[in-house]
Motif scaffolding. Structure first.
Motif, PDB file in Angstrom:
ATOM      1  N   VAL A   1       0.829  -1.200   0.000  1.00 27.54           N
ATOM      2  CA  VAL A   1       0.000   0.000   0.000  1.00 27.54           C
ATOM      3  C   VAL A   1       0.865   1.252   0.000  1.00 27.54           C
ATOM      4  CG1 VAL A   1      -1.906  -1.120   1.241  1.00 27.54           C
ATOM      5  CG2 VAL A   1      -0.113   0.064   2.535  1.00 27.54           C
ATOM      6  N   ILE A   2       0.206   2.349  -0.273  1.00 26.60           N
ATOM      7  CA  ILE A   2       0.749   3.676  -0.044  1.00 26.60           C
ATOM      8  C   ILE A   2       0.003   4.250   1.152  1.00 26.60           C
ATOM      9  CG2 ILE A   2       0.893   6.035  -0.911  1.00 26.60           C
ATOM     10  CD1 ILE A   2       2.907   4.142  -2.169  1.00 26.60           C
ATOM     11  N   ALA A   3       0.741   4.690   2.155  1.00 31.55           N
ATOM     12  CA  ALA A   3       0.129   5.329   3.319  1.00 31.55           C
ATOM     13  C   ALA A   3       0.502   6.805   3.291  1.00 31.55           C
ATOM     14  CB  ALA A   3       0.607   4.677   4.606  1.00 31.55           C
ATOM     15  N   ALA A   4      -0.490   7.667   3.208  1.00 24.77           N
ATOM     16  CA  ALA A   4      -0.247   9.106   3.230  1.00 24.77           C
ATOM     17  C   ALA A   4      -0.253   9.547   4.692  1.00 24.77           C
ATOM     18  CB  ALA A   4      -1.313   9.843   2.435  1.00 24.77           C
ATOM     19  N   VAL A   5       0.948   9.676   5.246  1.00 19.48           N
ATOM     20  CA  VAL A   5       1.119   9.936   6.673  1.00 19.48           C
ATOM     21  C   VAL A   5       1.347  11.419   6.912  1.00 19.48           C
ATOM     22  CG1 VAL A   5       2.527   9.430   8.709  1.00 19.48           C
ATOM     23  CG2 VAL A   5       2.087   7.639   7.006  1.00 19.48           C
ATOM     24  N   HIS A   6       0.606  11.979   7.871  1.00 18.30           N
ATOM     25  CA  HIS A   6       0.810  13.384   8.217  1.00 18.30           C
ATOM     26  C   HIS A   6       2.127  13.528   8.966  1.00 18.30           C
ATOM     27  CE1 HIS A   6      -0.278  17.502   9.370  1.00 18.30           C
ATOM     28  NE2 HIS A   6      -1.170  17.415   8.411  1.00 18.30           N
ATOM     29  N   VAL A   7       2.934  14.504   8.559  1.00 17.74           N
ATOM     30  CA  VAL A   7       4.268  14.675   9.117  1.00 17.74           C
ATOM     31  C   VAL A   7       4.238  15.145  10.565  1.00 17.74           C
ATOM     32  CG1 VAL A   7       6.404  16.023   8.949  1.00 17.74           C
ATOM     33  CG2 VAL A   7       5.337  15.110   6.874  1.00 17.74           C
ATOM     34  N   HIS A   8       3.331  16.055  10.857  1.00 15.15           N
ATOM     35  CA  HIS A   8       3.376  16.757  12.133  1.00 15.15           C
ATOM     36  C   HIS A   8       2.721  15.946  13.247  1.00 15.15           C
ATOM     37  CE1 HIS A   8       4.829  19.989   9.665  1.00 15.15           C
ATOM     38  NE2 HIS A   8       3.713  19.992   8.957  1.00 15.15           N
ATOM     39  N   GLN A   9       3.458  14.934  13.702  1.00 14.21           N
ATOM     40  CA  GLN A   9       3.024  14.083  14.799  1.00 14.21           C
ATOM     41  C   GLN A   9       4.258  13.457  15.433  1.00 14.21           C
ATOM     42  OE1 GLN A   9       1.411  10.116  13.777  1.00 14.21           O
ATOM     43  NE2 GLN A   9       1.247  10.856  11.647  1.00 14.21           N
ATOM     44  N   PRO A  10       4.183  13.068  16.700  1.00  8.72           N
ATOM     45  CA  PRO A  10       5.359  12.539  17.409  1.00  8.72           C
ATOM     46  C   PRO A  10       5.933  11.270  16.791  1.00  8.72           C
ATOM     47  CG  PRO A  10       3.632  13.154  18.951  1.00  8.72           C
ATOM     48  CD  PRO A  10       3.024  13.231  17.586  1.00  8.72           C
ATOM     49  N   GLY A  11       5.119  10.488  16.085  1.00 10.59           N
ATOM     50  CA  GLY A  11       5.579   9.220  15.541  1.00 10.59           C
ATOM     51  C   GLY A  11       6.408   9.319  14.281  1.00 10.59           C
ATOM     52  N   VAL A  12       6.662  10.541  13.789  1.00 10.41           N
ATOM     53  CA  VAL A  12       7.460  10.741  12.575  1.00 10.41           C
ATOM     54  C   VAL A  12       8.724  11.506  12.932  1.00 10.41           C
ATOM     55  CG1 VAL A  12       7.536  11.753  10.269  1.00 10.41           C
ATOM     56  CG2 VAL A  12       5.406  10.759  11.121  1.00 10.41           C
ATOM     57  N   LYS A  13       9.877  10.897  12.660  1.00  9.55           N
ATOM     58  CA  LYS A  13      11.163  11.530  12.964  1.00  9.55           C
ATOM     59  C   LYS A  13      11.971  11.640  11.677  1.00  9.55           C
ATOM     60  CE  LYS A  13      11.293   9.803  17.725  1.00  9.55           C
ATOM     61  NZ  LYS A  13       9.933   9.234  17.672  1.00  9.55           N
ATOM     62  N   LEU A  14      12.360  12.863  11.330  1.00  9.13           N
ATOM     63  CA  LEU A  14      13.054  13.159  10.083  1.00  9.13           C
ATOM     64  C   LEU A  14      14.492  13.573  10.338  1.00  9.13           C
ATOM     65  CD1 LEU A  14      10.119  15.280   8.734  1.00  9.13           C
ATOM     66  CD2 LEU A  14      10.873  13.188   7.623  1.00  9.13           C
ATOM     67  N   SER A  15      15.405  13.092   9.506  1.00  9.70           N
ATOM     68  CA  SER A  15      16.818  13.454   9.631  1.00  9.70           C
ATOM     69  C   SER A  15      17.356  13.904   8.282  1.00  9.70           C
ATOM     70  CB  SER A  15      17.642  12.261  10.123  1.00  9.70           C
ATOM     71  OG  SER A  15      17.193  11.805  11.374  1.00  9.70           O
ATOM     72  N   ASP A  16      18.258  14.887   8.320  1.00  9.07           N
ATOM     73  CA  ASP A  16      18.942  15.336   7.104  1.00  9.07           C
ATOM     74  C   ASP A  16      20.326  14.700   7.104  1.00  9.07           C
ATOM     75  OD1 ASP A  16      19.793  16.750   4.846  1.00  9.07           O
ATOM     76  OD2 ASP A  16      20.535  18.413   6.064  1.00  9.07           O
ATOM     77  N   ASP A  17      20.405  13.430   6.716  1.00  6.58           N
ATOM     78  CA  ASP A  17      21.672  12.708   6.788  1.00  6.58           C
ATOM     79  C   ASP A  17      22.145  12.181   5.432  1.00  6.58           C
ATOM     80  OD1 ASP A  17      19.668  10.831   6.559  1.00  6.58           O
ATOM     81  OD2 ASP A  17      20.278   9.623   8.274  1.00  6.58           O
ATOM     82  N   TRP A  18      21.645  12.758   4.353  1.00  7.62           N
ATOM     83  CA  TRP A  18      22.130  12.398   3.018  1.00  7.62           C
ATOM     84  C   TRP A  18      23.586  12.833   2.892  1.00  7.62           C
ATOM     85  CZ3 TRP A  18      22.372   9.939  -1.318  1.00  7.62           C
ATOM     86  CH2 TRP A  18      22.844  10.531  -2.501  1.00  7.62           C
ATOM     87  N   ASP A  19      24.472  11.931   2.469  1.00 11.48           N
ATOM     88  CA  ASP A  19      25.900  12.247   2.422  1.00 11.48           C
ATOM     89  C   ASP A  19      26.470  12.235   1.005  1.00 11.48           C
ATOM     90  OD1 ASP A  19      25.875   9.558   1.896  1.00 11.48           O
ATOM     91  OD2 ASP A  19      27.408   9.016   3.372  1.00 11.48           O
ATOM     92  N   GLY A  20      25.628  12.420   0.008  1.00  8.36           N
ATOM     93  CA  GLY A  20      26.099  12.436  -1.370  1.00  8.36           C
ATOM     94  C   GLY A  20      26.939  13.672  -1.672  1.00  8.36           C
ATOM     95  N   PHE A  21      27.794  13.584  -2.718  1.00  2.67           N
ATOM     96  CA  PHE A  21      28.635  14.737  -3.059  1.00  2.67           C
ATOM     97  C   PHE A  21      27.889  15.767  -3.890  1.00  2.67           C
ATOM     98  CE2 PHE A  21      30.155  11.660  -6.461  1.00  2.67           C
ATOM     99  CZ  PHE A  21      29.555  12.300  -7.541  1.00  2.67           C
ATOM    100  N   GLY A  22      26.670  15.447  -4.322  1.00  7.19           N
ATOM    101  CA  GLY A  22      25.850  16.399  -5.059  1.00  7.19           C
ATOM    102  C   GLY A  22      24.426  16.383  -4.561  1.00  7.19           C
TER     103      GLY A  22
END
Length: 414
Positions: free
Chosen positions: A184-205
């Protein structure tokens, strides 16, 4: 009139006055471009710039006019993304998941109303992406689960390369239902405690696309936001590729612009040169001219491929299954053909442009290498060596191309 026909929009998103549409956003693109170099050097995510686009209605350009959108065609969307990519190639890729979800809802409207989602898009809601899993997961497996808890549903799992999700209001999550094993595709609302986002992409571009890790821990999702993956719009893989082509074409345009400005401003010349100023050196002019032509060809090719995807979209409403199937095949093949050609054109252009300047062009302060790095990163998605094989198999054997790409652990060889 059938129930299905009642759900069809009075008009499809088949195009509008492009110049009038683009003029709405070009002043924003100029503001975005003004800070692109600094964001690259400091690796600052473009939260403010995304907000400018949201407030201007950029995320709703494909929504039909009668629902408050611009009714743009796919070639027009792609042209806009190329212009945006010229300003900052990270932003179209950050919005890639959003426009894919919009496209899916446009196609879904042929079967049932999507008024609520159209309203959200027009109000500025953006949708991120969370599909990829890494580690021991095998191809075809989905570790992320959607499970029922009372009269509600929860999502649990970890996703990587969640491009754009850190800027979004919703996340398009590829998962599997616990109860029946359905993808399935689950359209999850971001603004809730159960969603944790990180900016950890380490690509050179493409370093500021917000393409990091997302962890779902008992994240709530409403039952009406759980969508059977089998209903996903059929030209989705072609669509995802088109956005990457826009990223590359825009990076090429930006490279030609920046190198041209540096040539104009350069006062030092080589004793082996052909003129008293670099701007009048015929060989330097040739370098710039060739790159300009390469970028032109890349952009034209991308727009041609987008026309095939537009036909696939319109065929969804034709009630002709054979015609729709044929259009989906064409969309996939043309996006693959464009991918093979555009990657070569843009990577050569963004590298060969250094021949127009001296070693000073490699200065990290100027960061002219970012155009090649960004194009190389975008071109590395969905390996083109396999696309070349798929195209050859079609040409020789008439083998239909695959519509879902996956990556995962392979079986160990003895």
């Amino acid at each position: 009139m059938t129930a299905q026909q009642q759900h069809l929009p009075p008009t499809l998103s088949s195009g509008t006055d492009y110049e009038a549409l683009a003029e709405r956003f070009r002043p924003i693109f100029v503001r975005i471009q003004a800070g692109a170099l600094e964001r690259e050097q400091t690796r600052s995510l473009p939260f403010e710039q995304v907000q400018w686009l949201k407030e201007a209605g950029f995320g709703a350009v494909r929504v039909p006019v009668e629902y408050g959108g611009a009714g743009a065609s796919l070639p027009q969307l792609l042209q806009l993304l190329i212009e945006l990519a010229e300003a900052d190639s990270n932003l179209p890729q950050a919005l890639r998941g959003h426009f894919a979800f919009v496209e899916d809802r446009l196609n879904a409207h042929a079967a049932e109303p999507q008024d609520t989602w159209f309203k959200r898009f027009v109000e500025g809601d953006l949708v991120g992406n969370a599909w990829t899993e890494i580690g021991a997961v095998k191809i075809g497996d989905v570790i992320t689960r959607v499970s029922r808890h009372g009269d509600r549903w929860q999502v649990n799992g970890t996703k990587y390369y969640s491009t754009g999700s850190i800027f979004a209001d919703w996340i398009d999550v590829y998962a599997q239902r616990d109860d029946d094993g359905t993808d399935v595709i689950a359209a999850v609302h971001v603004h809730q405690p159960g969603v944790k986002l990180s900016d950890d992409w380490d690509g050179f571009g493409q370093r500021t696309t917000g393409s990091g890790t997302t962890v779902f821990e008992q994240a709530w999702v409403e039952a009406e936001h759980i969508i059977d993956f089998s209903t996903r719009f059929k030209y989705q893989t072609a669509f995802y590729q088109l956005v990457l082509l826009a990223v590359q074409a825009g990076a090429g345009r930006a490279a030609v612009h920046d190198f041209t400005e540096n040539v104009r401003a350069r006062t030092r010349i080589f004793s082996t040169g052909n003129a008293s100023t670099v701007s009048q050196d015929v060989q330097v002019q040739q370098v710039i001219g060739k790159a300009s032509a390469q970028v032109y060809a890349a952009e034209a090719t991308a727009l041609r491929a987008a026309s095939a995807a537009q036909r696939a979209y319109e065929s969804r409403f034709s009630q002709d299954a054979k015609a729709e199937h044929t259009a989906n095949i064409a969309a996939e093949l043309e996006s693959a053909q464009a991918q093979v050609v555009i990657a070569d054109l843009i990577l050569r252009a963004t590298s060969d442009l250094f021949n127009a300047l001296g070693a000073s062009a490699t200065s990290t302060t100027k960061a002219l290498d970012r155009h090649w790095r960004n194009a190389r990163t975008a071109a590395s998605h969905n390996p083109l060596i396999y696309k070349e094989r798929i195209l050859g198999d079609w040409e020789i054997n008439g083998t239909e191309p695959p519509y879902v790409w996956q990556i995962g652990a392979g079986s160990k060889q003895s």
